[in-house]
Scaffold this motif. Structure first.
Motif, PDB file in Angstrom:
ATOM      1  N   GLY A   1       0.813  -1.210   0.000  1.00  0.00           N
ATOM      2  CA  GLY A   1       0.000   0.000   0.000  1.00  0.00           C
ATOM      3  C   GLY A   1       0.848   1.262   0.000  1.00  0.00           C
ATOM      4  N   LEU A   2       0.198   2.368   0.308  1.00  0.00           N
ATOM      5  CA  LEU A   2       0.876   3.659   0.270  1.00  0.00           C
ATOM      6  C   LEU A   2       2.006   3.751   1.290  1.00  0.00           C
ATOM      7  CD1 LEU A   2      -2.194   6.048  -0.146  1.00  0.00           C
ATOM      8  CD2 LEU A   2      -0.548   5.361  -1.904  1.00  0.00           C
ATOM      9  N   ASP A   3       1.895   3.022   2.383  1.00  0.00           N
ATOM     10  CA  ASP A   3       2.946   3.058   3.405  1.00  0.00           C
ATOM     11  C   ASP A   3       3.919   1.895   3.269  1.00  0.00           C
ATOM     12  OD1 ASP A   3       2.044   5.395   4.769  1.00  0.00           O
ATOM     13  OD2 ASP A   3       0.372   4.218   5.550  1.00  0.00           O
ATOM     14  N   GLY A   4       3.840   1.160   2.167  1.00  0.00           N
ATOM     15  CA  GLY A   4       4.814   0.114   1.897  1.00  0.00           C
ATOM     16  C   GLY A   4       6.159   0.717   1.521  1.00  0.00           C
ATOM     17  N   TRP A   5       7.209   0.019   1.913  1.00  0.00           N
ATOM     18  CA  TRP A   5       8.576   0.511   1.685  1.00  0.00           C
ATOM     19  C   TRP A   5       9.073   0.014   0.322  1.00  0.00           C
ATOM     20  CZ3 TRP A   5      11.214   3.802   4.854  1.00  0.00           C
ATOM     21  CH2 TRP A   5      12.565   4.021   4.578  1.00  0.00           C
ATOM     22  N   ILE A   6       9.598   0.927  -0.491  1.00  0.00           N
ATOM     23  CA  ILE A   6      10.122   0.541  -1.801  1.00  0.00           C
ATOM     24  C   ILE A   6      11.522   1.127  -1.977  1.00  0.00           C
ATOM     25  CG2 ILE A   6       7.887   0.306  -2.942  1.00  0.00           C
ATOM     26  CD1 ILE A   6       8.304   3.097  -4.120  1.00  0.00           C
ATOM     27  N   THR A   7      12.289   0.512  -2.861  1.00  0.00           N
ATOM     28  CA  THR A   7      13.620   0.999  -3.235  1.00  0.00           C
ATOM     29  C   THR A   7      13.744   0.941  -4.750  1.00  0.00           C
ATOM     30  OG1 THR A   7      14.644  -1.186  -3.116  1.00  0.00           O
ATOM     31  CG2 THR A   7      14.593   0.101  -1.079  1.00  0.00           C
ATOM     32  N   GLN A   8      14.839   1.495  -5.257  1.00  0.00           N
ATOM     33  CA  GLN A   8      15.063   1.500  -6.703  1.00  0.00           C
ATOM     34  C   GLN A   8      15.095   0.077  -7.261  1.00  0.00           C
ATOM     35  OE1 GLN A   8      16.038   4.805  -8.206  1.00  0.00           O
ATOM     36  NE2 GLN A   8      15.446   3.843 -10.118  1.00  0.00           N
ATOM     37  N   ASP A   9      15.682  -0.850  -6.514  1.00  0.00           N
ATOM     38  CA  ASP A   9      15.843  -2.212  -7.019  1.00  0.00           C
ATOM     39  C   ASP A   9      14.549  -3.020  -6.977  1.00  0.00           C
ATOM     40  OD1 ASP A   9      18.504  -1.666  -7.401  1.00  0.00           O
ATOM     41  OD2 ASP A   9      19.118  -2.473  -5.451  1.00  0.00           O
ATOM     42  N   MET A  10      13.566  -2.562  -6.209  1.00  0.00           N
ATOM     43  CA  MET A  10      12.325  -3.328  -6.081  1.00  0.00           C
ATOM     44  C   MET A  10      11.408  -3.150  -7.281  1.00  0.00           C
ATOM     45  SD  MET A  10      11.336  -2.831  -2.065  1.00  0.00           S
ATOM     46  CE  MET A  10       9.699  -3.500  -2.328  1.00  0.00           C
ATOM     47  N   LEU A  11      11.583  -2.070  -8.034  1.00  0.00           N
ATOM     48  CA  LEU A  11      10.694  -1.776  -9.158  1.00  0.00           C
ATOM     49  C   LEU A  11      11.419  -2.005 -10.471  1.00  0.00           C
ATOM     50  CD1 LEU A  11       8.971   1.535  -7.959  1.00  0.00           C
ATOM     51  CD2 LEU A  11       8.255  -0.823  -7.561  1.00  0.00           C
ATOM     52  N   SER A  12      10.683  -2.513 -11.441  1.00  0.00           N
ATOM     53  CA  SER A  12      11.245  -2.610 -12.785  1.00  0.00           C
ATOM     54  C   SER A  12      11.337  -1.215 -13.396  1.00  0.00           C
ATOM     55  CB  SER A  12      10.358  -3.501 -13.655  1.00  0.00           C
ATOM     56  OG  SER A  12       9.104  -2.864 -13.896  1.00  0.00           O
ATOM     57  N   LEU A  13      12.005  -1.115 -14.554  1.00  0.00           N
ATOM     58  CA  LEU A  13      12.116   0.187 -15.207  1.00  0.00           C
ATOM     59  C   LEU A  13      10.741   0.725 -15.591  1.00  0.00           C
ATOM     60  CD1 LEU A  13      15.235  -0.418 -17.499  1.00  0.00           C
ATOM     61  CD2 LEU A  13      15.125   0.915 -15.391  1.00  0.00           C
TER      62      LEU A  13
END
Length: 532
Positions: A453-465
């Protein structure tokens, strides 16, 4: 250059005052411990020679010696804890403003939000740390040492005035040595910084071209040349440390010289037996004070590192440019135009001939052309990131600073912060419903729900281009800026998906001035195309 709230600034000031009090208490306890120990030993020796030994009360001075020893240790720990807490508190307020200034620097605007130059970024981070901790390493110790020296000089003038002559002479020698260290140290430190930066750039360039350099048999030579810069930087720092050791050696002689001078002056003045106890107290107080003076070289080096750091940050962030008049950003824009707009590369080099530019709200403008033709450079120029051009609008002429404040630039390589999805959308004032609406529009809502959700933690490596690009477009969807610039908005997306998302976004932004660059999208309903 600060974003500190009054509460946070007040808290930092209280921490610094507490650290100063602990440091003053540590110095006072150290001086009293040295002086009282000498007085106590002298008193015991004198009493042992007479009948007074039977009635001499050694419990009180012995207890005071223990008290001052424990007090000095406790005060030093208190000084370290409070001082580091204060310095770290300063970091939380100073670094936000410093990084904002760095992000606004022309060198960064011309490169994009990504800093790109890792060697320069490493220097910048070191500089920020030198600024943050100079107060702890230089200012506070120097202030206390100056106050303690002044008090010791006053006491010496009252108890053994003749001792002032050699003590003052030696203090003058230390001052000259400190000035010499500051002068030579500044040159050595600047040389070391330049060599290390040059070595990092050379080594980075060699690492980026390992295969061709090895094929040409030049890899070893390039590496040796780069590493040689680091060796020369270490040599410059070694020279600085040798100069520091010279000043520390001179400072270490202050205590013995002052003590001998006080004893000699008191003896010359006729003091004998019990009359020497007070001069003994003063003499050994000088010993304790000189212990603090042995850190003089570290204070000098911390000061010159702070000056070099401030100069480096000023060059990096160009503070003089930021002191100009504040930007005048209109809330709405209907037109932006220039009859003869000279396109320029980020380094200021002209690109092609003058261009007639007419941008209108409700009519997107598409920049097309071959790779390397300057589409991204033109977007940055329109956004005010590069150059000092002026564009006309219904609100009057808009300078580069005005357009920077009025524009939302969406680069083609999205930077994802190691933070929550909410923080990565750059819209803290928007309600959750609007954030989810933006994610639905860019077809990313299901992926974000799966990530927490909106408060989930993400990083550059977690998302595809492609996912990072869609999150980037969600930022544009949520932006309230009147000028929106999209650099390759459909890159990393499937053709059909890119057109769907772009259509929704342009419908959302139909009351704004929108300019986008693209290879795959050369025509849209109601859009104007400029081929570069």
């Amino acid at each position: 250059m600060t974003d500190a709230s009054p509460e946070r600034s007040g808290g930092a000031r209280r921490l610094w005052r507490r650290a100063a009090l602990f440091a003053a208490a540590a110095l006072l306890c150290g001086v009293l411990l040295g002086g009282l120990s000498a007085w106590f030993l002298g008193s015991v020796a004198l009493a042992g020679l007479t009948a007074a030994a039977y009635s001499f009360n050694f419990h009180i001075p012995a207890a005071l010696v223990r008290l001052f020893a424990v007090g000095r240790t406790a005060a030093r720990y208190g000084e370290r804890l409070s001082g580091h807490h204060a310095a770290l508190s300063d970091q939380t307020t100073r670094r936000v403003a410093l990084f904002r200034a760095m992000a606004a620097a022309p060198a960064v605007r011309s490169a994009g939000w990504q800093l790109a130059d890792q060697a320069r970024l490493a220097d910048y981070l070191d500089d920020v740390e030198d600024l943050d901790f100079a107060r702890l390493r230089a200012d506070l110790p120097a202030l206390l040492l100056a106050a303690g020296t002044a008090a010791a000089l006053v006491a010496t003038a009252c108890i053994a005035p003749l001792a002032l002559v050699p003590i003052a002479a030696w203090l003058a020698v230390l001052a000259v040595a400190a000035r010499r260290l500051a002068r030579r140290g500044a040159l050595a430190w600047e040389q070391a910084r330049a060599l290390r930066r040059d070595g990092a750039q050379r080594f980075g360039a060699a690492m980026a071209a390992v295969v061709p350099l090895q094929a040409e048999g030049r890899w070893a030579g390039h590496c040796a040349e780069a590493l040689g810069r680091f060796s020369r930087a270490d040599e410059a720092e070694r020279t600085l440390r040798l100069s520091q050791s010279g000043l520390d050696a001179l400072a270490s002689l202050l205590g013995p010289l002052a003590a001998v001078s006080v004893f000699a002056a008191a003896w010359h003045g006729g003091a004998r037996a019990e009359a020497l106890l007070v001069p003994a107290f003063l003499a050994f107080s000088w010993f304790a004070l000189a212990e603090a003076a042995q850190g003089a070289s570290r204070m000098v080096v911390a000061t010159l590192r702070r000056r070099a750091a401030q100069a480096g940050i000023d060059r990096w962030t160009e503070t003089r440019a930021r002191s100009a008049a504040p930007a005048r950003a209109p809330a709405r824009l209907a037109t932006l135009h220039s009859a003869a707009w000279q396109r320029r590369a980020p380094n200021g080099r002209p690109l092609g001939g003058p261009l007639a530019l007419a941008l209108r709200a409700g009519r997107p403008t598409i920049l097309t052309g071959a790779s390397g033709i300057g589409k991204t450079s033109l977007l940055k120029q329109i956004a005010g990131w590069t150059g000092q051009d002026v564009l006309e609008s219904e609100a009057g002429p808009l300078a580069a600073a005005d357009r920077r404040a009025a524009s939302m630039f969406c680069p083609h390589d999205a930077a994802i912060l190691a933070d929550t999805v909410r923080a990565n959308l750059f819209a803290p004032a928007c309600p959750d419903e609007e954030l989810w609406q933006a994610l639905e529009a860019v077809e990313l809502a299901e992926r974000i729900r799966a990530a927490g959700g909106l408060d989930g933690w993400i990083t550059q490596d977690m998302l595809s281009l492609g996912e990072a690009q869609r999150l980037n477009l969600a930022r544009a969807w949520l932006s309230a800026k009147p000028l929106v610039l999209l650099d390759e908005p459909t890159e990393h997306l499937r053709a059909d998906q890119g057109l769907r998302i772009l259509g929704r976004l342009l419908e959302r932004l139909q009351d704004r001035v929108v300019v986008l660059s693209s290879h795959g999208v050369e025509a849209l309903p109601g859009a104007e195309t400029i081929r570069l």
